[in-house]
Structures are given as C-alpha cells and as structure tokens.
Enzyme design. Structure first.
Site, PDB file in Angstrom:
ATOM      1  N   ASP A  30       0.859  -1.187   0.000  1.00 19.89           N
ATOM      2  CA  ASP A  30       0.000   0.000   0.000  1.00 19.89           C
ATOM      3  C   ASP A  30       0.893   1.234   0.000  1.00 19.89           C
ATOM      4  O   ASP A  30       2.023   1.186   0.497  1.00 19.89           O
ATOM      5  CB  ASP A  30      -0.922   0.002   1.229  1.00 19.89           C
ATOM      6  CG  ASP A  30      -2.126   0.908   1.044  1.00 19.89           C
ATOM      7  OD1 ASP A  30      -3.225   0.383   0.765  1.00 19.89           O
ATOM      8  OD2 ASP A  30      -1.972   2.150   1.169  1.00 19.89           O
ATOM      9  N   THR A 121     -14.073  -3.551  -7.824  1.00 23.15           N
ATOM     10  CA  THR A 121     -15.322  -3.442  -8.586  1.00 23.15           C
ATOM     11  C   THR A 121     -15.155  -2.350  -9.633  1.00 23.15           C
ATOM     12  O   THR A 121     -14.934  -1.189  -9.282  1.00 23.15           O
ATOM     13  CB  THR A 121     -16.482  -3.086  -7.631  1.00 23.15           C
ATOM     14  OG1 THR A 121     -16.538  -4.099  -6.623  1.00 23.15           O
ATOM     15  CG2 THR A 121     -17.811  -3.012  -8.357  1.00 23.15           C
ATOM     16  N   LEU A 150     -17.393 -10.239  -0.802  1.00 21.25           N
ATOM     17  CA  LEU A 150     -17.425 -10.276   0.671  1.00 21.25           C
ATOM     18  C   LEU A 150     -18.289  -9.158   1.247  1.00 21.25           C
ATOM     19  O   LEU A 150     -18.416  -8.077   0.684  1.00 21.25           O
ATOM     20  CB  LEU A 150     -16.018 -10.239   1.263  1.00 21.25           C
ATOM     21  CG  LEU A 150     -15.105  -9.038   1.064  1.00 21.25           C
ATOM     22  CD1 LEU A 150     -15.429  -7.914   2.029  1.00 21.25           C
ATOM     23  CD2 LEU A 150     -13.671  -9.495   1.276  1.00 21.25           C
ATOM     24  N   LYS A 206     -20.490  -8.734 -10.754  1.00 19.45           N
ATOM     25  CA  LYS A 206     -20.335  -8.012  -9.495  1.00 19.45           C
ATOM     26  C   LYS A 206     -21.349  -6.869  -9.345  1.00 19.45           C
ATOM     27  O   LYS A 206     -22.063  -6.775  -8.353  1.00 19.45           O
ATOM     28  CB  LYS A 206     -18.903  -7.478  -9.395  1.00 19.45           C
ATOM     29  CG  LYS A 206     -18.645  -6.553  -8.251  1.00 19.45           C
ATOM     30  CD  LYS A 206     -18.823  -7.272  -6.931  1.00 19.45           C
ATOM     31  CE  LYS A 206     -18.985  -6.310  -5.802  1.00 19.45           C
ATOM     32  NZ  LYS A 206     -18.111  -6.586  -4.689  1.00 19.45           N
ATOM     33  N   ALA A 254     -37.050  -4.036   5.899  1.00 16.18           N
ATOM     34  CA  ALA A 254     -37.379  -2.629   5.645  1.00 16.18           C
ATOM     35  C   ALA A 254     -36.834  -1.777   6.772  1.00 16.18           C
ATOM     36  O   ALA A 254     -36.704  -2.228   7.902  1.00 16.18           O
ATOM     37  CB  ALA A 254     -38.892  -2.476   5.547  1.00 16.18           C
ATOM     38  N   CYS A 262     -20.263   0.304  -0.893  1.00 10.92           N
ATOM     39  CA  CYS A 262     -20.460  -0.504  -2.107  1.00 10.92           C
ATOM     40  C   CYS A 262     -21.801  -0.250  -2.794  1.00 10.92           C
ATOM     41  O   CYS A 262     -21.835   0.282  -3.901  1.00 10.92           O
ATOM     42  CB  CYS A 262     -20.322  -1.980  -1.768  1.00 10.92           C
ATOM     43  SG  CYS A 262     -18.730  -2.351  -1.021  1.00 10.92           S
TER      44      CYS A 262
HETATM   45  C1  UGA Z   1     -22.341  -5.583  -0.121  1.00 10.71           C
HETATM   46  C2  UGA Z   1     -22.798  -6.930  -0.700  1.00 10.71           C
HETATM   47  O1  UGA Z   1     -23.767  -7.526   0.165  1.00 10.71           O
HETATM   48  C3  UGA Z   1     -21.605  -7.887  -0.844  1.00 10.71           C
HETATM   49  O2  UGA Z   1     -22.022  -9.103  -1.439  1.00 10.71           O
HETATM   50  C4  UGA Z   1     -20.553  -7.188  -1.729  1.00 10.71           C
HETATM   51  O3  UGA Z   1     -19.408  -8.019  -1.884  1.00 10.71           O
HETATM   52  C5  UGA Z   1     -20.142  -5.886  -1.084  1.00 10.71           C
HETATM   53  O4  UGA Z   1     -21.294  -5.041  -0.942  1.00 10.71           O
HETATM   54  C6  UGA Z   1     -19.130  -5.230  -1.982  1.00 10.71           C
HETATM   55  O5  UGA Z   1     -19.483  -4.811  -3.083  1.00 10.71           O
HETATM   56  O6  UGA Z   1     -17.944  -5.223  -1.634  1.00 10.71           O
HETATM   57  P1  UGA Z   1     -21.788  -4.696   2.342  1.00 10.71           P
HETATM   58  O7  UGA Z   1     -21.607  -3.349   1.728  1.00 10.71           O
HETATM   59  O8  UGA Z   1     -20.806  -5.193   3.328  1.00 10.71           O
HETATM   60  O9  UGA Z   1     -21.853  -5.834   1.189  1.00 10.71           O
HETATM   61  O10 UGA Z   1     -23.204  -4.638   3.064  1.00 10.71           O
HETATM   62  P2  UGA Z   1     -24.604  -5.401   2.981  1.00 10.71           P
HETATM   63  O11 UGA Z   1     -24.652  -6.478   3.967  1.00 10.71           O
HETATM   64  O12 UGA Z   1     -24.935  -5.736   1.577  1.00 10.71           O
HETATM   65  O13 UGA Z   1     -25.569  -4.229   3.458  1.00 10.71           O
HETATM   66  C7  UGA Z   1     -25.681  -3.033   2.708  1.00 10.71           C
HETATM   67  C8  UGA Z   1     -26.666  -2.098   3.322  1.00 10.71           C
HETATM   68  O14 UGA Z   1     -27.992  -2.584   3.128  1.00 10.71           O
HETATM   69  C9  UGA Z   1     -26.521  -1.853   4.812  1.00 10.71           C
HETATM   70  O15 UGA Z   1     -26.647  -0.472   5.050  1.00 10.71           O
HETATM   71  C10 UGA Z   1     -27.672  -2.630   5.408  1.00 10.71           C
HETATM   72  O16 UGA Z   1     -28.107  -2.073   6.622  1.00 10.71           O
HETATM   73  C11 UGA Z   1     -28.719  -2.499   4.322  1.00 10.71           C
HETATM   74  N1  UGA Z   1     -29.741  -3.569   4.333  1.00 10.71           N
HETATM   75  C12 UGA Z   1     -29.389  -4.863   4.127  1.00 10.71           C
HETATM   76  C13 UGA Z   1     -31.076  -3.255   4.521  1.00 10.71           C
HETATM   77  O17 UGA Z   1     -31.439  -2.077   4.682  1.00 10.71           O
HETATM   78  N2  UGA Z   1     -32.011  -4.259   4.499  1.00 10.71           N
HETATM   79  C14 UGA Z   1     -31.676  -5.542   4.313  1.00 10.71           C
HETATM   80  O18 UGA Z   1     -32.580  -6.406   4.300  1.00 10.71           O
HETATM   81  C15 UGA Z   1     -30.327  -5.855   4.121  1.00 10.71           C
END
Ligand code: UGA
Length: 435
Positions: A30, A121, A150, A206, A254, A262
């Site tokens: 890095d 990405t 991930l 992706k 919800a 992401c």
């Molecule tokens: C997301 C994707 O889920 C991963 O598969 C992907 O690899 C990653 O982006 C990436 O592109 O690197 P992440 O950003 O860690 O992962 O978070 P998520 O678990 O997807 O949650 C995203 C947001 O959605 C959070 O703010 C969460 O609170 C919200 N969320 C999630 C909801 O409001 N409702 C749900 O039912 C699920």
C-alpha cells in the site's frame, strides 16, 4: 503459491490475511506508510470481527509481510489488485485512478507467466483495456478478473468459504483458470460453484449482484411507504412474501435502507457506465432504487419531528448507531450518520453513540456530540432513534432504559425491536412501515 496484494484497504487486508491462512506466501502493498506500519504490527486499520486474531496468526507464520515498496512483488506469480474504486466527486461515475495506478506500478515488475488478478469493482470494459496495457508491455504476464463478494462483518468467512467463484479470462487464456484454481484450492475442494467466463461478464456479475440486492431492499422500502399510508405492517408483509422461495426473506428488512462503500456507489457507477454504452434505459429503475433509499432517511427525520411534538429545535435526541450496518465501523454513506446530521441541521441536540463507529464518525464530523454507551446517549432524551441494529441495542431492556430517558419515545429505524414489549413498558414506539 507466492502472492502479492496491491491495496491494503478493506478488501486487500482481508484477502491478504485469508490467502496466508490458506497456506500461500503473501506480500501486501500500500502507498500509505501509516497503514503498512499498523498492519505489520498486527492491527487492522478498521473493525472486522475475527480479523485481528487471523492477522496476528498470519504474521506469526512469517508468510505474510507488508510493504510500501512495489518492487517486492517480484517473485510473486499472482498479483491481486484490490484497490478502491470510489464514486467520482461531482459525478456518478467510478473513479478508476487507483486501479489504473496500481496496474501501472506493477508493469515494470511483471515476469512471463505472472497473472494479474483484478478484484476491485470496476465498470464493464475496464479489464479489456487493462489487459491490452499489460500485453503491450510484453512481459508475458496476463490478466484475469475475479470479483469479490465479501460482506463487511462477514469478510473472513466470505473470503475463506465464498458462495461462488467467478473467473473472467481473456479469449484464448489457457493458464489463468489453473492458476486461480490453485489459489482457491480449498474452496474448490469443498465444491464451491465456479463460473469461468469472459472479462465483461465477470465485471458485470459483481455490479449486477449489488444492483439486485439494492433493488430488493428498495422494493421492500417502497412497500413500507405504501404500508405507512394504509396501516399495513411491512415486516409481516416481508415475512409472508419471503416464504415464497422464489422471493426469499433475506435482504427484505425494511428500514433506513442501504449505505456503505459498495451498494450506493455501485448502482450509480453502473448507471453512469450504462449511459456511456447507450443502454441507460435498461437501468433507469436504479435511479428510482436510489431515490426510494434516500426518501427513507427524510421520512425518519419527519417521524422524529412528529414524535417530539412538531419541532426538533433544541430537542435532545439520542442516536443509537452510526455505522452503515452492525459489526462494522464503516460510516461511508451511512444512513444512520446521515439521519444524525440532518437532525443536527434541524436544530436538535444530538447525542450519538455506536459500539465501533464513534471514532470513524468523529473523524468526519468532529462537531457532533458522541458518547460511549446507550445509557449516556439516552439520559434525559426527548426521543431515542435506533438507526443501526447492533445486537446490544436489540437487547435493550425497555423497562430499565425507560428510567434513563426524559420522554419514553423511540423510533426503530431498523424494525429490530419488539413493539409489544416497548409499548407495554410505557413507550411511544414508532417505526418505518409499521402501524
Ligand atoms: C455488499 C454486498 O452484500 C456484498 O455481497 C458485496 O461483496 C459488497 O457489498 C461489496 O461490493 O464489496 P456490504 O456493503 O458489506 O456488502 O453490506 P450489505 O450487507 O450488503 O448491506 C448493505 C446495506 O444494506 C446496509 O446499510 C444494510 O443495513 C442495508 N440492508 C441490508 C437493509 O437495509 N435491508 C436488508 O434487508 C439488508
């Protein structure tokens, strides 16, 4: 195998550590000397469950090292590019400067047979361009695109046991697949599904996956808007439609909607790229997905205003949660932090807390008031807003917590509390999409 990982952000650090755990020799690179010093001392520069222990274990093997000097990649046969691809300032498009920079810095050190593996990405079409640049240099190295899926909070598990592997290979590449199979031998041995395809498909997999997840969340939040106008309960609606296996219950929670580093920037970058390709109509719905998502934040502030009697001016509001989701200290595009800031702008006296994200939030917004515990935040509060569903907030005892606040009024921004229990303890309970 001997592996280098360029970029020690979230993705890179987890990847480098997990690759060591799998038995490979890894060097993480890095440009930030502070980050490298922390990592070499065994401290991840962000919060991620299980990572500190695994990083210490990996360093102790002597097979994981960190450096700011790109020339140490010589001797590695596989070079993962795991740098960030943020949203461009003032535009929806993706800023590719770190990816381009990483590949440019690798070029002088590549040897025949080396495989450069993109994990970042990127907009569809990027890999083809980078492959050409690597080819033109004439080192005999090649490129593959291997997107990462991930999730923060589950990053170690998702890397060691991914639910699928995607290899994007150049036409006629007959070695990339075997090299990647060796890297991921353990996942392959346990039967992880693998899709071997071209660059464009791998890049699209992706962003399509993240666009689908964002759409699923905004769909249920749109239903929440309708529920609010009709007296329906969106959580029961989600349970009921989720029983249909074609729909599924996951990602139908919800509430305040999606944030993080992401989903928001990926749907915007995807729309920007579609526009360049002349297929913007195919993705106009993602603009709506983004807008539904942002409307939930406004609605939360309106509900807060309502619950304190019409004006937020001078009202003491306890904010529980700042991270974009639980088990993370990440506040990038966090719905929780955004709502907290909107409350401050509306004249409220906000007292905010989070089990892990106070430091990251404070770095961005030093002027907000932060405390360590929910009890400190809630002392004499006119209303409590639960904005990130950390387990310790879900487990709050409404009776004991009711002794601390000024007024027993709670807004459940994540539909994660039991309304019956809170109402029985004398609280005014309100939530998004629920009567
Ligand atoms: C997301 C994707 O889920 C991963 O598969 C992907 O690899 C990653 O982006 C990436 O592109 O690197 P992440 O950003 O860690 O992962 O978070 P998520 O678990 O997807 O949650 C995203 C947001 O959605 C959070 O703010 C969460 O609170 C919200 N969320 C999630 C909801 O409001 N409702 C749900 O039912 C699920």
């Amino acid at each position: 195998m001997k592996i280098s990982v360029i970029g020690c952000g979230y993705l890179g650090v987890v990847h480098a550590t997990c690759m060591t755990e799998l038995g490979h020799d890894v060097v993480g690179i890095d440009v930030d000397p502070e980050k490298i010093a922390l990592l070499a001392a065994g401290t991840p520069p962000f919060y991620e469950p299980h990572l500190p222990q695994m990083l210490s274990r990996a360093l102790a093997t002597g097979r994981l090292t960190f450096s700011t000097d790109i020339s140490v990649v010589v001797g590695s046969n596989v070079h993962f590019v795991a740098v960030g691809t943020p949203q461009m300032v003032g535009s929806d498009a993706v800023d590719l400067r770190f990816v381009n920079g990483a590949v440019a810095s690798l070029l002088p050190h590549l040897r025949a047979g080396d495989l450069v593996v993109g994990k970042s990405t990127v907009p569809v079409g990027t890999a083809q361009g980078l492959s050409r640049i690597i080819q033109q240099k004439g080192s005999g190295a090649t490129l593959a695109w291997n997107p990462e899926f991930l999730r923060e909070g589950f990053a170690v598990k998702d890397t060691l046991a991914p639910d699928r592997l995607v290899y994007g290979l150049a036409e006629g590449d007959d070695t990339g697949e075997a090299i990647l199979d060796e890297v991921y031998a353990r996942a392959i041995a346990i039967g992880t599904p693998k899709v071997v395809t071209n660059f464009a498909t791998a890049e699209l997999v992706k962003v399509a996956a993240n666009a689908f997840l964002a759409t699923k969340i905004s769909f249920i939040n749109a239903m929440a808007e309708v529920a609010e106008a009709t007296g329906a309960d969106v959580t029961q609606l989600a349970d009921a439609i989720g029983h249909d296996v074609r729909i599924g219950r996951r990602f139908l929670n919800a509430g305040l909607g999606f944030g993080g580093g992401c989903l928001p920037k990926d749907i915007r970058g995807f729309m920007a790229r579609a526009k360049e390709l002349g297929v913007d109509q195919a993705l106009t719905f993602l603009g709506e997905v983004d807008q539904i998502n942002n409307r939930r934040r406004e609605r939360m502030v309106d509900l807060a205003r309502e619950i304190v009697g019409g004006s937020l001016e001078g009202k003491r509001i306890a904010v529980l949660g700042l991270a974009f989701k639980p088990d993370s200290d990440d506040v990038r595009d966090s719905p929780a932090l955004d709502v907290a800031l909107r409350l401050v702008e509306s004249g409220a006296a906000v007292i905010a807390t989070d089990p892990q994200a106070v430091a990251t939030a404070r770095r961005r917004y030093p002027d907000m008031t932060y405390v360590t515990t929910p009890d400190e935040a809630a002392k004499d509060a006119d209303a409590v807003l639960l904005l990130t569903e950390w387990q310790e907030y879900r487990a709050l005892d409404p009776l004991a917590f009711g002794e601390i606040v000024g007024t027993k009024a709670i807004l459940d921004g994540r539909n994660c509390l039991d309304p019956g229990a809170w109402r029985a303890a004398g609280w005014t309970y309100r939530a998004l999409g629920r009567p």
